[in-house]
Design a protein around this motif. Structure first.
Motif, PDB file in Angstrom:
ATOM      1  N   PHE A  89       0.534   2.985   8.014  1.00 22.47           N
ATOM      2  CA  PHE A  89       1.587   1.972   7.909  1.00 22.47           C
ATOM      3  C   PHE A  89       2.760   2.319   8.829  1.00 22.47           C
ATOM      4  CE2 PHE A  89       0.071   1.247   3.342  1.00 22.47           C
ATOM      5  CZ  PHE A  89      -0.681   0.144   3.697  1.00 22.47           C
ATOM      6  N   SER A  90       3.134   3.577   8.856  1.00 20.95           N
ATOM      7  CA  SER A  90       4.264   3.980   9.684  1.00 20.95           C
ATOM      8  C   SER A  90       3.973   3.796  11.167  1.00 20.95           C
ATOM      9  CB  SER A  90       4.625   5.447   9.404  1.00 20.95           C
ATOM     10  OG  SER A  90       5.038   5.621   8.057  1.00 20.95           O
ATOM     11  N   ALA A  91       2.716   3.986  11.554  1.00 19.37           N
ATOM     12  CA  ALA A  91       2.344   3.844  12.961  1.00 19.37           C
ATOM     13  C   ALA A  91       2.170   2.391  13.380  1.00 19.37           C
ATOM     14  CB  ALA A  91       1.047   4.610  13.234  1.00 19.37           C
ATOM     15  N   THR A  92       1.804   1.517  12.434  1.00 14.44           N
ATOM     16  CA  THR A  92       1.483   0.137  12.782  1.00 14.44           C
ATOM     17  C   THR A  92       2.567  -0.867  12.374  1.00 14.44           C
ATOM     18  OG1 THR A  92       0.234  -0.106  10.709  1.00 14.44           O
ATOM     19  CG2 THR A  92      -1.011   0.523  12.682  1.00 14.44           C
ATOM     20  N   THR A  93       3.273  -0.615  11.298  1.00 16.81           N
ATOM     21  CA  THR A  93       4.310  -1.501  10.744  1.00 16.81           C
ATOM     22  C   THR A  93       3.926  -2.983  10.826  1.00 16.81           C
ATOM     23  OG1 THR A  93       5.571  -1.531  12.827  1.00 16.81           O
ATOM     24  CG2 THR A  93       6.168   0.145  11.183  1.00 16.81           C
ATOM     25  N   PRO A  94       2.821  -3.387  10.199  1.00 15.49           N
ATOM     26  CA  PRO A  94       2.417  -4.797  10.225  1.00 15.49           C
ATOM     27  C   PRO A  94       3.354  -5.661   9.374  1.00 15.49           C
ATOM     28  CG  PRO A  94       1.091  -3.607   8.641  1.00 15.49           C
ATOM     29  CD  PRO A  94       1.948  -2.569   9.341  1.00 15.49           C
ATOM     30  N   HIS A  95       3.491  -6.924   9.741  1.00 18.01           N
ATOM     31  CA  HIS A  95       4.259  -7.808   8.862  1.00 18.01           C
ATOM     32  C   HIS A  95       3.378  -8.439   7.786  1.00 18.01           C
ATOM     33  CE1 HIS A  95       2.680 -11.420  10.832  1.00 18.01           C
ATOM     34  NE2 HIS A  95       3.185 -11.070  11.990  1.00 18.01           N
TER      35      HIS A  95
END
Length: 276
Positions: free
Chosen positions: A121-127
């Motif tokens: 999650f921290s690497a991708t930060t999807p909405h």
């Protein structure tokens, strides 16, 4: 935990472009439950879909051409099928964490998987995030949901998604009251849906006609979603809005799910009682 990048972009750039992320227990779960996200990103330079597959596929049923495969051989077949789906679907990245199903269902495994998912999650930060519904009936799916929830709750608010949808696989969601379910129109590109579903030959050959079942469910969802109107869509996937679980970190996912069941009970009672 290095993902497969179908277009060979550098890893940080490949991950940071992610707008839609799906987390599934098994190879093929992403394509079955999160096709809405795949569609939103396919041939769209503004949106990018990334996937996470948590288990290794070693316990798969096997008949026909795969009848003689060992667990290790099945793991490799399923790994290749998932990577091919990522290539065909033009994913930004595809993680395969390769954990045994027994591991993700254990206390230690939940902690490890939760940490790995938090890092992703921290690497991708999807909405937008898709994962399994807390009303699913497959134990591995429920374990992945639980680890996802724990991972999300460990993150600061600015690293949490704006939309989180729990999707149907091993239990549909047509019973959920209409104002509480997310109806995802996936009518476009039926040829892409068919190609993705049929890539998982090891499962279809194992005695499960998943492609026809998935398309049948989506068609039924569209047709039976509203008894008083003509169809606006030919294919729908139903999901649950899981954002209340992030907005209130003290909300139990068991209470959240049981409240939906109670709302269904109340809807049945109020609909039937005037005639009895």
């Amino acid at each position: 935990m290095t993902p497969y990048i179908p277009d060979n972009q550098p890893l940080p750039e490949a991950l940071s472009r992610t707008t839609h992320l799906a987390i599934g227990a098994h190879q093929d779960d992403l394509e079955f439950m999160a096709f809405h996200g795949i569609l939103a990103c396919y041939e769209n330079p503004s949106n990018w879909f990334s996937g996470v597959t948590c288990t290794d596929g070693g316990g798969s049923a096997r008949t026909g051409p795969f009848a003689g495969h060992t667990d290790e051989q099945m793991k490799e077949v399923r790994h290749q099928e998932q990577d091919e789906a990522a290539r065909l679907g033009q994913y930004a990245a595809q993680y395969q964490l390769r954990h045994p199903s027994s591991m993700v269902k254990s206390t230690e495994g939940q902690a490890q998987l939760g940490k790995e998912l938090a890092d992703i999650f921290s690497a991708t930060t999807p909405h937008t995030l898709y994962t399994h519904s807390p009303a699913d009936k497959h134990p591995s799916h429920l374990a992945v949901f639980a680890a996802t929830l724990k991972a999300l709750r460990s993150l600061p608010k600015d690293q949490q998604p704006q939309t989180w949808i729990g999707c149907e696989v091993w239990r549909d969601l047509d019973w959920v009251p209409d104002d509480r379910k997310v109806a995802m129109n996936v009518s476009a590109r039926p040829e892409l849906a068919a190609e993705l579903n049929n890539l998982f030959l090891s499962q279809i050959a194992g005695g499960k006609n998943y492609h026809h079942a998935i398309i049948g469910r989506r068609t039924a969802n569209a047709t039976f979603s509203n008894p008083h109107a003509t169809d606006d869509a030919t294919q729908l996937i139903f999901g649950l809005d899981l954002m209340p679980l992030l907005e209130d970190p003290n909300l139990s996912p068991i209470d959240f799910t049981l409240n939906l069941i109670n709302e269904f009970k109340d809807e049945v009672q109020s609909g039937l009682s005037p005639y009895l």
